[in-house]
Design an enzyme around this catalytic site. Structure first.
Site, mmCIF file in Angstrom:
data_model
loop_
_atom_site.group_PDB
_atom_site.id
_atom_site.type_symbol
_atom_site.label_atom_id
_atom_site.label_comp_id
_atom_site.label_asym_id
_atom_site.label_seq_id
_atom_site.Cartn_x
_atom_site.Cartn_y
_atom_site.Cartn_z
ATOM 1 N N SER A 182 51.914 -22.680 -44.847
ATOM 2 C CA SER A 182 50.587 -23.287 -44.782
ATOM 3 C C SER A 182 50.505 -24.677 -45.390
ATOM 4 O O SER A 182 49.625 -25.451 -45.040
ATOM 5 C CB SER A 182 49.569 -22.367 -45.453
ATOM 6 O OG SER A 182 50.013 -21.976 -46.725
ATOM 7 N N HIS A 210 48.936 -18.813 -39.597
ATOM 8 C CA HIS A 210 48.686 -20.156 -39.039
ATOM 9 C C HIS A 210 49.257 -20.334 -37.645
ATOM 10 O O HIS A 210 49.079 -21.384 -37.027
ATOM 11 C CB HIS A 210 49.276 -21.232 -39.960
ATOM 12 C CG HIS A 210 48.550 -21.344 -41.256
ATOM 13 N ND1 HIS A 210 47.384 -22.054 -41.396
ATOM 14 C CD2 HIS A 210 48.795 -20.781 -42.463
ATOM 15 C CE1 HIS A 210 46.959 -21.955 -42.639
ATOM 16 N NE2 HIS A 210 47.796 -21.189 -43.309
ATOM 17 N N LYS A 241 41.692 -18.296 -38.368
ATOM 18 C CA LYS A 241 42.199 -19.663 -38.274
ATOM 19 C C LYS A 241 42.096 -20.145 -36.824
ATOM 20 O O LYS A 241 41.011 -20.493 -36.390
ATOM 21 C CB LYS A 241 43.583 -19.745 -38.902
ATOM 22 C CG LYS A 241 43.399 -19.636 -40.420
ATOM 23 C CD LYS A 241 44.585 -19.470 -41.261
ATOM 24 C CE LYS A 241 44.120 -19.359 -42.718
ATOM 25 N NZ LYS A 241 45.136 -18.805 -43.602
HETATM 26 C C1 LIG Z 1 44.890 -18.070 -44.787
HETATM 27 C C2 LIG Z 1 46.083 -17.208 -44.930
HETATM 28 C C3 LIG Z 1 45.940 -15.833 -45.120
HETATM 29 C C4 LIG Z 1 44.612 -15.197 -45.353
HETATM 30 O O1 LIG Z 1 43.871 -15.064 -44.182
HETATM 31 P P1 LIG Z 1 42.284 -14.993 -44.287
HETATM 32 O O2 LIG Z 1 41.876 -14.378 -43.001
HETATM 33 O O3 LIG Z 1 41.816 -16.390 -44.463
HETATM 34 O O4 LIG Z 1 41.962 -14.143 -45.467
HETATM 35 C C5 LIG Z 1 47.097 -15.074 -45.145
HETATM 36 N N1 LIG Z 1 48.309 -15.631 -45.011
HETATM 37 C C6 LIG Z 1 48.474 -16.956 -44.847
HETATM 38 C C7 LIG Z 1 49.849 -17.533 -44.699
HETATM 39 C C8 LIG Z 1 47.368 -17.784 -44.822
HETATM 40 O O5 LIG Z 1 47.524 -19.099 -44.717
#
Ligand SMILES: *Cc1c(COP(=O)(O)O)cnc(C)c1O
Length: 391
Positions: A182, A210, A241
């Site tokens: 990320s 992502h 996302k």
């Molecule tokens: C954002 C993210 C999450 C969490 O997902 P949410 O639906 O926002 O709680 C899990 N793993 C990674 C790698 C992320 O970037």
């Protein structure tokens, strides 16, 4: 009464302030789009994970509106009691179909999906192998599990092989990794990880948070991109996302999903999401299927922007995705650039320790399909000015 039990908090906040690390909440006004209104300003938004521009898509809004009329709002109970609706069941079936797995399970968030799943799959007497740059929800899941955790250097397959070879006498072994990291925007070496998992009889969990909707011909993520889905036992993703919605999911064989529905504490002991939220997820999956041009164009746009930033002289590390980190080293330099760009009407988040290691502060440019060429031009002009000033 003079209560002082919380007085330590002021000291804690003051020390964050002094280190230049105190963060403050702000509130966006209006929808999450390529241009946003925040703190009295209108800014071009490079600070969202809305990679395909679906967060404000009217088809999602319409789907939720229709579902609200049928289902009203609240979930009212955990899924095992009465919280799971026909829409939850439909979205889970659809996610399994999308991922090409037997079954899928919907969690309130991707964070819950990771932390609850890892803690349900491993425990005392087991060994976890985790990439040094894994997301906080994976790190928390590892800690919660009570298993022994071995952290391997970021993307370093040889180090992982070494740690696997050293481990013995464990009941179960589980390798966990983000597929698209990320902050650095680089990809995990999934084919090699799958091979190691096979060789050492370890389970492999891949978090595509992502990459879902962005990578792979059908948008299933980096596992699809590298054609190694067969070797990934447990797939985690999020609807929050690229899919512009909310909620995490796990996809895999039916027995895995049955076990998680019984044992994953973040699933069992948490209220089911509103049914209307599932309607948004279903609508987003339709768009992912019907408009593959979005992910294709996004990655082409990222490729061009990366080439132009490199040409300006910036260091973009090993990013090969829609997440473009621009490394600035010193946090003060990075925050200076952030402030200057903001003056130019550009919102680009600066990422500092403890989110990234010391010396690796960066500007995190999140590209979206909805950014226009003119917006990217503005960004490039702003960045050009910054690099000239720092020479
Ligand atoms: C954002 C993210 C999450 C969490 O997902 P949410 O639906 O926002 O709680 C899990 N793993 C990674 C790698 C992320 O970037």
């Amino acid at each position: 009464m003079n209560r002082t039990s919380l007085a330590w908090i002021d000291d804690e906040l003051a020390s964050l302030e002094k280190a230049g690390l105190r963060r403050r909440l702000s509130a966006r006004q209006g929808p999450q789009t390529a241009t946003i209104h925040i703190e009295g300003r209108t800014l071009i938004n490079f600070g969202a994970n809305d990679y395909l521009g679906l967060a404000a898509d009217q088809r999602l809004v319409e789907a939720v509106r229709r579902a609200l009329e049928e289902e009203a709002w609240g979930g009212g109970a955990s899924p095992l009691v009465t919280g799971r609706s026909m829409l939850h069941a439909a979205l889970e079936r659809r996610l399994a179909q999308f991922e090409g797995t037997e079954a899928a399970l919907l969690f309130p968030s991707g964070f819950a999906a990771n932390s609850a799943t890892i803690a349900a799959l491993a425990g005392k007497g087991d060994a976890l192998f985790s990439d040094a740059k894994n997301h906080a929800s994976i790190i928390d899941g590892c800690r919660l599990s009570g298993a022994e955790v071995a952290v391997y250097r970021h993307g370093d397959v040889d180090h992982l092989a070494e740690l696997l070879a050293q481990s013995s006498g464990h009941r179960r072994r589980l390798i966990v990794t983000d597929s698209l990291f990320s902050m650095d925007g680089d990809l995990a070496p999934l084919p090699c990880l799958a091979e190691l998992a096979e060789r050492y009889d370890a389970m492999l969990l891949v978090d595509e948070a992502h990459a879902t909707g962005v990578f792979g011909k059908q948008g299933r993520g980096v596992s699809e991109h590298f054609q190694c889905e067969e070797g990934v036992d447990i797939r985690v993703g999020t609807l929050s996302k690229a899919l512009g919605s909310m909620g995490g999911f796990v996809a895999g064989p039916q027995n895995l999903i049955d076990l998680l529905a019984n044992r994953a504490r973040g699933y069992v002991f948490s209220t089911a999401a509103p049914a209307a939220m599932c309607a948004a997820g279903l609508a987003a999956l339709d768009i992912i299927r019907d408009e593959p041009n979005r992910r294709r164009e996004l990655l082409e746009k990222a490729e061009r922007l990366r080439a132009q930033l490199l040409q300006q002289g910036w260091d973009l590390g090993s990013s090969t995705s829609q997440i473009l980190p621009v490394y600035g080293g010193d946090p003060n330099r990075v925050m200076g650039i952030v402030a200057n760009l903001r003056e130019q009407g550009l919102l680009v988040p600066g990422i500092r320790p403890p989110t990234v290691p010391e010396g690796e502060s960066l500007l995190r440019i999140s590209l979206s399909w909805s950014h226009t060429e003119a917006m990217l031009e503005r960004l490039l002009e702003g960045m050009q000015q910054e690099i000239q000033e720092s020479m």
